[in-house]
Structures are given as C-alpha cells and as structure tokens.
Design a protein around this motif. Structure first.
Motif, mmCIF file in Angstrom:
data_model
loop_
_atom_site.group_PDB
_atom_site.id
_atom_site.type_symbol
_atom_site.label_atom_id
_atom_site.label_comp_id
_atom_site.label_asym_id
_atom_site.label_seq_id
_atom_site.Cartn_x
_atom_site.Cartn_y
_atom_site.Cartn_z
ATOM 1 N N ALA A 97 24.619 -24.368 52.878
ATOM 2 C CA ALA A 97 24.824 -23.449 53.998
ATOM 3 C C ALA A 97 26.229 -23.608 54.528
ATOM 4 O O ALA A 97 26.940 -24.530 54.244
ATOM 5 N N THR A 98 26.645 -22.678 55.340
ATOM 6 C CA THR A 98 27.963 -22.752 55.949
ATOM 7 C C THR A 98 27.950 -23.743 57.078
ATOM 8 O O THR A 98 26.936 -23.971 57.720
ATOM 9 N N LEU A 99 29.113 -24.343 57.335
ATOM 10 C CA LEU A 99 29.225 -25.339 58.386
ATOM 11 C C LEU A 99 29.313 -24.676 59.744
ATOM 12 O O LEU A 99 29.796 -23.561 59.894
ATOM 13 N N GLY A 100 28.837 -25.393 60.751
ATOM 14 C CA GLY A 100 28.961 -24.926 62.125
ATOM 15 C C GLY A 100 27.991 -23.818 62.449
ATOM 16 O O GLY A 100 27.104 -23.485 61.686
ATOM 17 N N LYS A 101 28.164 -23.276 63.629
ATOM 18 C CA LYS A 101 27.275 -22.213 64.087
ATOM 19 C C LYS A 101 27.755 -20.867 63.569
ATOM 20 O O LYS A 101 28.857 -20.439 63.884
ATOM 21 N N ALA A 102 26.943 -20.235 62.766
ATOM 22 C CA ALA A 102 27.297 -18.920 62.230
ATOM 23 C C ALA A 102 26.628 -17.848 63.059
ATOM 24 O O ALA A 102 25.548 -18.045 63.596
ATOM 25 N N PRO A 103 27.284 -16.677 63.205
ATOM 26 C CA PRO A 103 26.649 -15.596 63.958
ATOM 27 C C PRO A 103 25.396 -15.127 63.233
ATOM 28 O O PRO A 103 25.295 -15.214 62.023
ATOM 29 N N LYS A 104 24.453 -14.619 64.002
ATOM 30 C CA LYS A 104 23.215 -14.145 63.407
ATOM 31 C C LYS A 104 23.505 -12.953 62.509
ATOM 32 O O LYS A 104 24.136 -11.987 62.914
ATOM 33 N N GLU A 105 23.057 -13.047 61.260
ATOM 34 C CA GLU A 105 23.323 -11.989 60.300
ATOM 35 C C GLU A 105 22.117 -11.068 60.177
ATOM 36 O O GLU A 105 20.976 -11.520 60.180
ATOM 37 N N ILE A 106 22.400 -9.781 60.090
ATOM 38 C CA ILE A 106 21.344 -8.794 59.887
ATOM 39 C C ILE A 106 21.744 -7.926 58.701
ATOM 40 O O ILE A 106 22.880 -7.956 58.233
ATOM 41 N N VAL A 107 20.804 -7.139 58.231
ATOM 42 C CA VAL A 107 21.047 -6.316 57.043
ATOM 43 C C VAL A 107 21.496 -4.921 57.454
ATOM 44 O O VAL A 107 20.854 -4.280 58.293
ATOM 45 N N PHE A 108 22.621 -4.475 56.882
ATOM 46 C CA PHE A 108 23.156 -3.136 57.142
ATOM 47 C C PHE A 108 23.051 -2.295 55.868
ATOM 48 O O PHE A 108 23.256 -2.798 54.756
ATOM 49 N N GLU A 109 22.710 -1.041 56.039
ATOM 50 C CA GLU A 109 22.774 -0.076 54.948
ATOM 51 C C GLU A 109 24.093 0.678 55.060
ATOM 52 O O GLU A 109 24.483 1.075 56.160
ATOM 53 N N TRP A 110 24.774 0.876 53.956
ATOM 54 C CA TRP A 110 26.058 1.567 54.012
ATOM 55 C C TRP A 110 26.133 2.652 52.944
ATOM 56 O O TRP A 110 25.403 2.630 51.956
ATOM 57 N N GLU A 111 27.031 3.599 53.200
ATOM 58 C CA GLU A 111 27.271 4.682 52.252
ATOM 59 C C GLU A 111 28.755 4.997 52.267
ATOM 60 O O GLU A 111 29.405 4.964 53.318
ATOM 61 N N GLY A 112 29.307 5.254 51.097
ATOM 62 C CA GLY A 112 30.733 5.554 51.016
ATOM 63 C C GLY A 112 31.092 6.103 49.653
ATOM 64 O O GLY A 112 30.223 6.493 48.867
ATOM 65 N N ARG A 113 32.396 6.120 49.373
ATOM 66 C CA ARG A 113 32.885 6.624 48.086
ATOM 67 C C ARG A 113 33.781 5.573 47.454
ATOM 68 O O ARG A 113 34.597 4.945 48.137
ATOM 69 N N ASP A 114 33.620 5.383 46.139
ATOM 70 C CA ASP A 114 34.462 4.408 45.448
ATOM 71 C C ASP A 114 35.815 5.023 45.095
ATOM 72 O O ASP A 114 36.132 6.151 45.514
ATOM 73 N N LYS A 115 36.601 4.310 44.309
ATOM 74 C CA LYS A 115 37.958 4.757 43.984
ATOM 75 C C LYS A 115 37.968 6.060 43.187
ATOM 76 O O LYS A 115 38.950 6.791 43.186
ATOM 77 N N ASN A 116 36.850 6.321 42.498
ATOM 78 C CA ASN A 116 36.761 7.544 41.700
ATOM 79 C C ASN A 116 36.146 8.711 42.472
ATOM 80 O O ASN A 116 35.913 9.780 41.911
ATOM 81 N N GLY A 117 35.853 8.495 43.755
ATOM 82 C CA GLY A 117 35.273 9.540 44.579
ATOM 83 C C GLY A 117 33.775 9.667 44.448
ATOM 84 O O GLY A 117 33.164 10.579 45.018
ATOM 85 N N LYS A 118 33.148 8.729 43.716
ATOM 86 C CA LYS A 118 31.698 8.774 43.516
ATOM 87 C C LYS A 118 30.986 8.191 44.731
ATOM 88 O O LYS A 118 31.412 7.177 45.285
ATOM 89 N N VAL A 119 29.911 8.853 45.149
ATOM 90 C CA VAL A 119 29.131 8.367 46.298
ATOM 91 C C VAL A 119 28.379 7.097 45.897
ATOM 92 O O VAL A 119 27.683 7.076 44.875
ATOM 93 N N VAL A 120 28.544 6.040 46.670
ATOM 94 C CA VAL A 120 27.850 4.777 46.420
ATOM 95 C C VAL A 120 27.135 4.341 47.689
ATOM 96 O O VAL A 120 27.569 4.625 48.804
ATOM 97 N N ARG A 121 26.028 3.655 47.512
ATOM 98 C CA ARG A 121 25.227 3.143 48.646
ATOM 99 C C ARG A 121 24.836 1.713 48.356
ATOM 100 O O ARG A 121 24.837 1.274 47.205
ATOM 101 N N GLY A 122 24.465 1.017 49.411
ATOM 102 C CA GLY A 122 24.024 -0.352 49.215
ATOM 103 C C GLY A 122 23.621 -1.017 50.509
ATOM 104 O O GLY A 122 23.573 -0.376 51.572
ATOM 105 N N GLU A 123 23.316 -2.294 50.410
ATOM 106 C CA GLU A 123 22.946 -3.111 51.563
ATOM 107 C C GLU A 123 23.845 -4.333 51.624
ATOM 108 O O GLU A 123 24.332 -4.806 50.602
ATOM 109 N N MET A 124 24.057 -4.837 52.836
ATOM 110 C CA MET A 124 24.885 -6.030 53.012
ATOM 111 C C MET A 124 24.397 -6.797 54.225
ATOM 112 O O MET A 124 24.114 -6.210 55.269
#
Length: 406
Positions: free
Chosen positions: A4-31
């Motif tokens: 694990a990471t050292l020290g107190k880490a901020p609470k992490e939650i899951v985000f859904e995202w949508e965007g375009r890659d370098k080729n202009g293709k629509v991409v989606r994912g979670e982080m």
C-alpha cells in the motif's frame, strides 16, 4: 498482503469517464482516484481529450467478487474452446449472470470489443475487477493466438488461488467463532451473573475469599466502563487494520510476524509459496518474459515479505542472474522450491516444475487445514476452561465455605 502507499491517502472512489483518443476515436473507461481533477490529469497524460467525468453509479445487486470473475473466466474459456465466437460467448455469460452489476460489466466489455477494442484493453478499463496479471495473460493469449488456452490457464489459476484462501479461512473460522462466543459468555457473566452472586454473598456476611473479591472487582469495573472497553477494542481493531492496510512498514512487520506464528505461520508460509509458484508458472507458460512476469508475482503472493523478495529477484534476473540464484539470495524460499526451479531452468521446463511445486504446497495446505482443527481444539478447551472455569470456581468458593461463613 499487497503493498500500500505510505501515509494517509485521500479516499478513492470510482469515476466513469468518456473522451477521445489521439485518433479521434471515442473511448470510455473507469478509474479509481481521489477526485475528478486527478482523473482529468491522468487522462491528459495518456493523450485523451476528456469529454465528461462522473462518479460511478451503484447499480442494484451485490458487489462483484473474485468468485464471480473466476466463474466468468471458466465459462468464457469453456465456450471459446467449444468454438463459440467471443461476442456471442459474452452475450451468453451476461444473460446467465444473476448479478446485475456483473451483467453490466460484461455488457460494457462486450460493447468495447465489438467497436474494435482488443479484449485485454477492454479488461484494462476495469482495474477493480481485472488486475494486471489477468490483463497481461489475456494480452499474451491474443498475441500468440492461444486465447482459449490462456483463459483456461487463467481460470485454473484463479480456482487454485481461491481454494487456498478458502482453506485458510476455514482454518481460522473455528478459533474465531469460539473466541467470539467466549467473549459473549464472559460479558454476560460479568454484567449479570456475578452481580447476582454478589447480592447473595452480602446476605451471608463474613469475609469472602480473595479469588471471589478479585472477580467481583473485575465485574464492577466491567459494568462501570463497558462502553470504554468496547470502544477501545473496536477502535483499536479498526486503527490497527487501517495501519496494516495503509502503512508499508506495518505490512512488512505484520507479514513477518505471521510467517513466524506457531502452527499458523507454517500454514501461511506454504499458502504464500503455493500462490507464488502458481502465479509464476502460469505467467511463464503463457510466454510472458520472466522479468515482466515477476511484476505480477510479488503482489499475487499476498505477503509483503515475498513481495519485497520478488522485487530483489526481478532486479537480479534483469542484470543476468539465474532465477534460482536470485531466489536463493533472498533466503525466504525452501530448499525444495529452489531445487525444482533449478531443475526447471536446466531442462527448459521451468513452468512445469513450478506448477509441480505449487501442487505440492497446495496439497500441504489442504492437509494442514484438515489437521488444524483437531490440533487446536485441546488448546482452546484449556483456555476456555481456565477463563470461564476459574470465574465459576471463584464465585462458588464462598458457597463451599458456607458452613464457616454462617
């Protein structure tokens, strides 16, 4: 336990995202991240033009567990071996799932694959459920044209890993259940039984025996400060587990202690070695280069001591050392594993020899779990006898001496 990471880490939650890659293709994912700004910055570094980021909505149904992923992997491997097309296999598994969250996950992956994304890349968009080991093996299968075989190996690996975890949990279940029951019984005795006896003793008059006075004093203290006792126990346990989870030094110290605990230490050590050898065997058999395979092995072992040893092995191997030599230098692997690794290196069958070592230690874990309950039972009986029996005898001493008191 994964590093694990050292020290107190901020609470992490899951985000859904949508965007375009370098080729202009629509991409989606979670982080998983501490905030939207972190997600935006991370995606920009990857060359993705972000359109929207939002917190993932929790859909109905239970959460997705490792068992769900293992079952999905086995089903997918079986259907692909039977010649079912990949997209159709995803449809069948998704419709057959009773968990809405699992159905949504599989549908999202299927849609990504249908739009031209590779299967490994689609899996990488869901790091909460598919770790780097899983994605690396799928990628190796795609590259080598042996995806069905690699999925089958991956399913076997997950089943073996889950079996070991289940056996260890079953070994711990009995003592934990007994300790909880004993704590409840002691609480009832301290709060209700002993005060009733004390009222009876007051009517006798005379001097009470020392053991009885000690137990009565303990009961009064417990009755007066039970909230503080429960608070300290609960709070202490919570902060201890959080420290164990977040502090790298705490993880290392506790994992070292776990390996040295009598009886349980040997069980933990053998289970860790079984996972370590099974993971490396699976990765190496998939054609993943040894240095890259070692990236996933340490974390998969589930122990910080072996994770640190794996990092050292990776450094030594990358500079030209033989795997067996690097493993010997760490001083954490038993002679049998070292000998089998050496034979595997010399004969060119390292994956096969490591798989044999994993099978041996998995059988050892199984045998230890079977005998552990019978081995621990007398110790637990003695401890409970001393605690509860001592209290009961202490409270009955005045009755035994009733003639002298009256």
């Amino acid at each position: 336990m994964a590093t694990a990471t050292l020290g107190k880490a901020p609470k992490e939650i899951v985000f859904e995202w949508e965007g375009r890659d370098k080729n202009g293709k629509v991409v989606r994912g979670e982080m998983r991240a501490g905030g939207e700004a972190v997600v935006n910055a991370s995606l920009r570094r990857q060359g993705i033009l972000v359109n929207k980021v939002r917190k993932r909505r929790t859909s109905g149904g239970r959460s997705i567990k490792q068992k769900d992923i293992a079952i999905f992997t086995r089903q997918l491997a079986t259907m692909m071996k039977a010649g079912v097309p990949l997209l159709q296999a995803f449809d069948i598994v998704a419709r057959g799932s009773t968990n809405p969250r699992m159905t949504k996950l599989l549908t999202d992956i299927r849609n990504d694959v249908e739009t031209g994304t590779s299967l490994s890349a689609a899996f990488r968009k869901h790091p909460l459920h598919f770790d780097s080991l899983y994605c690396n093996l799928v990628e190796a299968g795609e590259a080598g044209g042996i995806l069905e075989e690699l999925l089958d190996r991956l399913a076997l690996y997950q089943e073996k890993t889950m079996a070991i975890k289940s056996k260890i949990k079953s070994a711990l279940m009995y003592p934990v259940a007994v300790i909880v029951v004993a704590f409840v019984v002691l609480t009832v005795i301290m709060l209700f039984v002993i005060p009733a006896f004390e009222d009876v003793f007051k009517s006798f008059g005379g001097e009470l025996p020392a053991p009885t006075l000690i137990v009565i004093a303990m009961s009064k203290f417990f009755a007066s400060y039970w909230w503080a006792i429960f608070g300290l126990l609960g709070g202490g346990t919570y902060f201890f587990l959080e420290s164990w989870k977040r502090s790298e030094k705490m993880q290392m110290a506790m994992d070292r202690i776990l390996l040295k605990v009598p009886v349980f230490g040997d069980l933990v050590n053998k289970s860790v070695i079984a996972r370590w050898t099974r993971t490396l065997s699976t990765m190496f058999a998939a054609g993943v280069p040894l240095v890259e395979a070692l990236d996933s092995v340490g974390g998969a072992s589930g122990n910080a001591v072996y994770a640190q040893a794996t990092e050292q092995i990776q450094k030594d191997v990358s500079t030209g050392s033989a795997l067996t030599t690097a493993m010997t230098t760490t001083g954490v692997f038993p002679t049998m594993v070292l000998q089998m690794a050496a034979i595997g290196e010399e004969s060119g069958s390292l994956d096969h020899m490591l798989a044999k070592a994993a099978e041996f230690y998995e059988d050892e874990v199984d045998e230890m779990v079977k005998g552990l309950s019978s081995l621990m039972e007398p110790f637990i009986i003695v401890i409970l006898g001393v605690l509860i029996g001592g209290i009961v005898v202490s409270m009955y001493l005045p009755i035994f001496k009733l003639g002298a008191v009256v």
